[in-house]
Write an enzyme that holds these catalytic residues in place. Structure first.
Site, PDB file in Angstrom:
ATOM      1  N   ASN A   9     -78.990  47.723  79.545  1.00  0.00           N
ATOM      2  CA  ASN A   9     -78.061  48.781  79.957  1.00  0.00           C
ATOM      3  C   ASN A   9     -78.846  50.087  80.097  1.00  0.00           C
ATOM      4  O   ASN A   9     -79.252  50.676  79.104  1.00  0.00           O
ATOM      5  CB  ASN A   9     -76.967  48.893  78.879  1.00  0.00           C
ATOM      6  CG  ASN A   9     -76.051  50.079  79.100  1.00  0.00           C
ATOM      7  OD1 ASN A   9     -76.052  50.705  80.172  1.00  0.00           O
ATOM      8  ND2 ASN A   9     -75.256  50.401  78.082  1.00  0.00           N
ATOM      9  N   LYS A  11     -77.847  52.905  81.112  1.00  0.00           N
ATOM     10  CA  LYS A  11     -77.017  54.105  80.854  1.00  0.00           C
ATOM     11  C   LYS A  11     -77.258  55.156  81.935  1.00  0.00           C
ATOM     12  O   LYS A  11     -77.512  54.810  83.083  1.00  0.00           O
ATOM     13  CB  LYS A  11     -77.268  54.641  79.442  1.00  0.00           C
ATOM     14  CG  LYS A  11     -77.123  53.535  78.392  1.00  0.00           C
ATOM     15  CD  LYS A  11     -77.057  54.031  76.986  1.00  0.00           C
ATOM     16  CE  LYS A  11     -76.928  52.844  76.039  1.00  0.00           C
ATOM     17  NZ  LYS A  11     -76.741  53.240  74.657  1.00  0.00           N
ATOM     18  N   HIS A  97     -67.764  49.661  76.687  1.00  0.00           N
ATOM     19  CA  HIS A  97     -68.956  50.094  75.957  1.00  0.00           C
ATOM     20  C   HIS A  97     -68.576  51.243  75.012  1.00  0.00           C
ATOM     21  O   HIS A  97     -67.730  52.077  75.337  1.00  0.00           O
ATOM     22  CB  HIS A  97     -70.053  50.544  76.925  1.00  0.00           C
ATOM     23  CG  HIS A  97     -71.332  50.839  76.223  1.00  0.00           C
ATOM     24  ND1 HIS A  97     -71.588  52.061  75.644  1.00  0.00           N
ATOM     25  CD2 HIS A  97     -72.406  50.062  75.945  1.00  0.00           C
ATOM     26  CE1 HIS A  97     -72.766  52.010  75.048  1.00  0.00           C
ATOM     27  NE2 HIS A  97     -73.282  50.807  75.215  1.00  0.00           N
ATOM     28  N   GLU A  99     -69.845  53.993  74.283  1.00  0.00           N
ATOM     29  CA  GLU A  99     -69.907  55.376  74.800  1.00  0.00           C
ATOM     30  C   GLU A  99     -68.698  55.679  75.672  1.00  0.00           C
ATOM     31  O   GLU A  99     -68.236  56.814  75.732  1.00  0.00           O
ATOM     32  CB  GLU A  99     -71.230  55.580  75.551  1.00  0.00           C
ATOM     33  CG  GLU A  99     -72.380  55.733  74.553  1.00  0.00           C
ATOM     34  CD  GLU A  99     -73.680  55.087  74.968  1.00  0.00           C
ATOM     35  OE1 GLU A  99     -73.909  54.891  76.161  1.00  0.00           O
ATOM     36  OE2 GLU A  99     -74.472  54.750  74.060  1.00  0.00           O
ATOM     37  N   GLU A 169     -71.548  45.482  69.233  1.00  0.00           N
ATOM     38  CA  GLU A 169     -72.458  46.618  69.102  1.00  0.00           C
ATOM     39  C   GLU A 169     -71.895  47.600  68.076  1.00  0.00           C
ATOM     40  O   GLU A 169     -71.027  48.403  68.396  1.00  0.00           O
ATOM     41  CB  GLU A 169     -72.596  47.341  70.446  1.00  0.00           C
ATOM     42  CG  GLU A 169     -73.145  46.472  71.549  1.00  0.00           C
ATOM     43  CD  GLU A 169     -73.730  47.329  72.674  1.00  0.00           C
ATOM     44  OE1 GLU A 169     -74.944  47.238  72.883  1.00  0.00           O
ATOM     45  OE2 GLU A 169     -72.989  48.100  73.296  1.00  0.00           O
ATOM     46  N   GLY A 175     -78.550  53.516  69.698  1.00  0.00           N
ATOM     47  CA  GLY A 175     -79.382  54.682  69.999  1.00  0.00           C
ATOM     48  C   GLY A 175     -79.827  55.449  68.765  1.00  0.00           C
ATOM     49  O   GLY A 175     -80.329  56.563  68.861  1.00  0.00           O
ATOM     50  N   SER A 215     -79.958  49.313  69.015  1.00  0.00           N
ATOM     51  CA  SER A 215     -81.359  49.496  68.631  1.00  0.00           C
ATOM     52  C   SER A 215     -82.161  48.192  68.609  1.00  0.00           C
ATOM     53  O   SER A 215     -82.997  47.986  67.728  1.00  0.00           O
ATOM     54  CB  SER A 215     -81.458  50.235  67.287  1.00  0.00           C
ATOM     55  OG  SER A 215     -80.896  51.534  67.409  1.00  0.00           O
TER      56      SER A 215
HETATM   57  P1  PGA Z   1     -79.604  51.014  72.228  1.00  0.00           P
HETATM   58  O1  PGA Z   1     -78.225  50.863  73.085  1.00  0.00           O
HETATM   59  O2  PGA Z   1     -80.358  49.718  72.410  1.00  0.00           O
HETATM   60  O3  PGA Z   1     -80.312  52.186  72.830  1.00  0.00           O
HETATM   61  O4  PGA Z   1     -79.185  51.220  70.814  1.00  0.00           O
HETATM   62  C1  PGA Z   1     -77.523  49.656  73.135  1.00  0.00           C
HETATM   63  C2  PGA Z   1     -76.283  49.806  73.980  1.00  0.00           C
HETATM   64  O5  PGA Z   1     -75.635  50.859  73.929  1.00  0.00           O
HETATM   65  O6  PGA Z   1     -75.894  48.883  74.744  1.00  0.00           O
END
Ligand code: PGA
Length: 254
Positions: A9, A11, A97, A99, A169, A175, A215
């Site tokens: 992803n 983003k 997701h 976010e 997640e 992140g 992460s």
């Molecule tokens: P990250 O994001 O690997 O940067 O923690 C994962 C995601 O949001 O799908």
């Protein structure tokens, strides 16, 4: 046997040049295994979808979108429909997701409309769930994830749900550099699989893929993948570096 699945992803990152370069680097690095021992998808920003689809032509790497709107067309300024995504070669779409849930404010009900619209148009949703830190600390993980799954898949029968990939997640791991331990992740994945068995049937629960995200890095991918109910990885930050993402793909295929 569930085939491993790794999705990256991107983003709101990359630009028109680097999106193509990144796709190319991933395709070159994973040529021998992508689509064979492991399913791979990249999920760029909307505006680079077409260029990435073109770059990946023949690479056995699917392309996904980060979001959709649930209406088919019309006066919905700024939104993108499932049929638009299909017409540029998208196969997958992220729905719910964290976010989008927590920064943009999407509700379970909106996510359900998106998952439904995606499936009805022939896209494969990657449906994301996960608890926030304060919910984990208050021992509400199972309650939150159960609610998100029940509401997000509401109204969908077993046949439609078989098109879904679930991504667990934990919000506190996205992140932040804090990964759930393989055991913490496995516990929630097993819970999700049990829940799907109750909601649908044992066969669906056995066959549906549940990805872990939060992460994921080359250094922790193999340990996560060793867990019985972790079928793949949804990768954010580390998917922006072709070498790191390819290392994760290889760990998932091993
Ligand atoms: P990250 O994001 O690997 O940067 O923690 C994962 C995601 O949001 O799908």
């Amino acid at each position: 046997m569930r085939k491993p699945f790794v999705a990256g992803n991107w983003k709101m990152n990359t630009d028109s040049q680097s999106s193509v370069g990144l796709a190319d680097g991933i395709a070159c690095g994973s040529m021998d295994i992508a689509g064979r021992r492991v399913d791979v998808a990249v999920i760029p920003p909307f505006v680079y979808l077409q260029a990435v689809v073109r770059t990946l032509n023949g690479a056995h790497i699917a392309v996904g979108a980060q979001d959709i709107y649930y209406e088919q067309k019309g006066a919905f300024t700024g939104e993108i429909s499932a049929s638009m995504l299909k017409s540029v070669g998208c196969v997958y779409v992220l729905c719910g997701h964290s976010e989008r849930r927590h920064v943009i404010g999407e509700s379970d009900e909106l996510v359900n409309k998106k998952v439904t619209a995606a499936i009805c148009s022939g896209l494969l949703p990657i449906f994301c769930v996960g608890e926030k830190l304060q919910e984990r600390e208050a021992s509400q993980t199972s309650e939150v994830v159960t609610r998100q799954i029940r509401n997000g898949l509401a109204g969908l029968g077993v046949e439609k749900v078989s098109a879904v990939t679930i991504a667990y997640e934990p919000v506190w791991a996205i992140g932040t550099g804090l990964t759930a331990t393989p055991q913490q992740a496995q516990e929630v994945h097993a819970l999700i699989r049990r829940l799907l068995g109750e909601m649908y049937d044992a066969q669906l629960a056995e066959e549906i893929r549940i990805l872990y995200g939060g992460s994921v890095k080359p250094g922790n991918a193999a340990d996560l993948m060793r867990q019985q109910d972790i079928d793949g990885l949804l990768v954010g930050g580390a998917s922006l570096n072709a070498d790191d993402f390819v290392a994760i793909i290889k760990a998932a295929a091993a």
